[in-house]
Design a protein around this motif. Structure first.
Motif, short mmCIF file in Angstrom:
data_model
loop_
_atom_site.label_atom_id
_atom_site.label_comp_id
_atom_site.label_asym_id
_atom_site.label_seq_id
_atom_site.Cartn_x
_atom_site.Cartn_y
_atom_site.Cartn_z
N LEU A 214 2.99 23.63 25.75
CA LEU A 214 2.19 23.90 24.55
C LEU A 214 2.88 24.93 23.67
CD1 LEU A 214 -0.47 23.46 23.02
CD2 LEU A 214 -1.44 25.34 24.36
N PHE A 215 3.42 25.99 24.26
CA PHE A 215 4.15 27.00 23.48
C PHE A 215 5.37 26.37 22.82
CE2 PHE A 215 1.36 30.07 25.04
CZ PHE A 215 1.67 31.32 24.56
N GLU A 216 6.05 25.49 23.56
CA GLU A 216 7.22 24.83 22.99
C GLU A 216 6.83 23.89 21.85
OE1 GLU A 216 10.98 22.03 24.49
OE2 GLU A 216 9.47 22.77 25.92
N LEU A 217 5.68 23.23 22.01
CA LEU A 217 5.20 22.31 20.99
C LEU A 217 4.91 23.04 19.68
CD1 LEU A 217 4.18 19.44 20.20
CD2 LEU A 217 1.94 20.14 21.06
N TYR A 218 4.37 24.25 19.78
CA TYR A 218 4.05 25.03 18.58
C TYR A 218 5.23 25.85 18.08
CZ TYR A 218 -0.90 23.90 18.63
OH TYR A 218 -2.10 23.24 18.56
N GLY A 219 6.39 25.66 18.68
CA GLY A 219 7.61 26.29 18.18
C GLY A 219 7.71 27.78 18.49
N ALA A 220 7.12 28.20 19.60
CA ALA A 220 7.21 29.62 19.97
C ALA A 220 8.64 29.98 20.36
CB ALA A 220 6.26 29.92 21.13
N LYS A 221 9.06 31.15 19.96
CA LYS A 221 10.39 31.62 20.33
C LYS A 221 10.39 32.08 21.79
CE LYS A 221 11.34 33.14 15.62
NZ LYS A 221 12.23 32.01 15.31
N GLY A 222 11.59 32.30 22.32
CA GLY A 222 11.70 32.70 23.72
C GLY A 222 11.00 34.01 24.03
N TRP A 223 11.15 35.00 23.14
CA TRP A 223 10.50 36.29 23.39
C TRP A 223 8.99 36.19 23.27
CZ3 TRP A 223 7.49 38.62 19.69
CH2 TRP A 223 7.63 38.16 18.38
N GLN A 224 8.51 35.27 22.39
CA GLN A 224 7.06 35.08 22.27
C GLN A 224 6.49 34.44 23.53
OE1 GLN A 224 7.17 32.78 18.60
NE2 GLN A 224 6.32 34.52 17.45
N THR A 225 7.20 33.47 24.07
CA THR A 225 6.76 32.85 25.33
C THR A 225 6.76 33.86 26.46
OG1 THR A 225 7.66 30.72 24.60
CG2 THR A 225 7.20 30.98 26.95
N LEU A 226 7.76 34.73 26.47
CA LEU A 226 7.86 35.74 27.53
C LEU A 226 6.71 36.74 27.45
CD1 LEU A 226 9.46 37.14 29.83
CD2 LEU A 226 10.72 38.35 28.05
N PHE A 227 6.47 37.30 26.26
CA PHE A 227 5.51 38.40 26.13
C PHE A 227 4.06 37.92 26.07
CE2 PHE A 227 9.32 40.68 24.78
CZ PHE A 227 9.17 41.87 25.48
N PHE A 228 3.84 36.71 25.55
CA PHE A 228 2.47 36.25 25.36
C PHE A 228 2.02 35.25 26.41
CE2 PHE A 228 3.77 37.49 21.01
CZ PHE A 228 2.83 38.50 20.82
N LEU A 229 2.93 34.77 27.25
CA LEU A 229 2.54 33.79 28.27
C LEU A 229 3.03 34.19 29.66
CD1 LEU A 229 1.30 31.13 29.17
CD2 LEU A 229 3.44 29.98 28.56
#
Length: 287
Positions: A178-193
């Protein structure tokens, strides 16, 4: 009544409508949770004192609780500064282990090659008995306090690292997609997920590392005390043993046990504060 109905219908489908109120615990149950362990401890202490008194056992063989508590106050000028030394080493080592374990876990998870290269070294440090390498650390460290902190750090570091790595790897793949689908950056995926999802694993490692850091500090102090160095609580244990001052020795043991319990309670409270609103391991349910 109509206003209440409209308010309830307006909250349907919102987060407030999904909040589950925790079950209430009766005052009697809260009181029993406090009385039962305290009562069991008091019974043990009374039996201990009765055994020593009825048998007439001298204090240099087995002191009673009264003798140990008396030594706790009588030798407070020696024991409390020693406890402070041990506590300082323990919490400094735990803090460095938390920082180093989390940072290294994040680095390891980001690269498979780094994990293959670094993880064997952490395992080697974990499986090597600290009592075996403490004399070497005492030789090469610039001073005794630094050596003691390194020993405690090495023991507390691996639980934090291994649990954090496991938590970062246990993120739901559907959420990652889902994060990848919404175009989240690597640091966003790390800190928010990834990091929020790894908190239950991290808290489990924190509870383990808290107790292990105290144990490692005491073991390292034993190694330093055997060379006549150091002034921590473990050194006072050795000193009391050599002088056959068993009341002081038991008083030091009581202080160490109380410190370990306090550290476990503190880390458990931190874990509860972090997880009690959302994770299944900390949510209280009626069933």
């Amino acid at each position: 009544m109509a206003d209440i109905t409209r308010a309830a219908s307006s909250e349907q489908g919102t987060d407030s409508a999904a909040i589950i109120a925790p079950p209430r615990v009766s005052s009697n149950e809260k009181l029993l949770r406090f009385i039962v362990p305290i009562g069991a401890l008091l019974v043990f202490v009374l039996l201990w004192q009765a055994f020593v008194s009825l048998r007439g056992i001298p204090t240099y063989i087995l002191p009673g609780p009264i003798d140990a508590i008396g030594a706790l106050f009588k030798d407070s000028g020696t024991l409390w500064p020693a406890l402070w030394v041990t506590l300082r080493i323990t919490f400094m080592a735990l803090g460095v282990a938390l920082l180093g374990g989390v940072v290294l876990a994040i680095i390891i998870v980001q690269s498979k090659w780094l994990e293959l290269a670094l993880f064997p070294f952490t395992v080697i440090l974990q499986v090597t008995p600290i009592i075996a390498i403490a004399p070497l650390i005492l030789i090469y460290a610039p001073d005794t306090q630094t050596a003691l902190m390194i020993c405690a750090f090495l023991v507390a570091f691996f639980p934090i690292l291994s649990n954090m790595v496991q938590g970062l790897k246990s993120v739901d793949h559907n959420l990652l997609n889902l994060f990848e689908l919404y175009g989240a950056k690597g640091w966003q995926t790390l800190f928010f997920l990834k990091i929020p999802a790894s908190m239950p694993y991290f808290m489990a490692g924190l509870r383990i590392a808290g107790g292990l850091s105290l144990i490692a500090a005491v073991v390292a102090e034993f190694a330093a005390g055997s060379a006549g160095q150091g002034s921590g609580l473990a050194f006072r244990l050795l000193e009391s043993q050599y002088r056959l001052n068993l009341p002081r020795m038991f008083a030091a043991l009581i202080m160490l046990c109380g410190t370990g319990i306090a550290i476990y309670a503190l880390t458990s409270f931190v874990a509860w504060l972090t997880l009690h609103r959302w994770h299944e391991s900390a949510i209280r349910r009626e069933n």
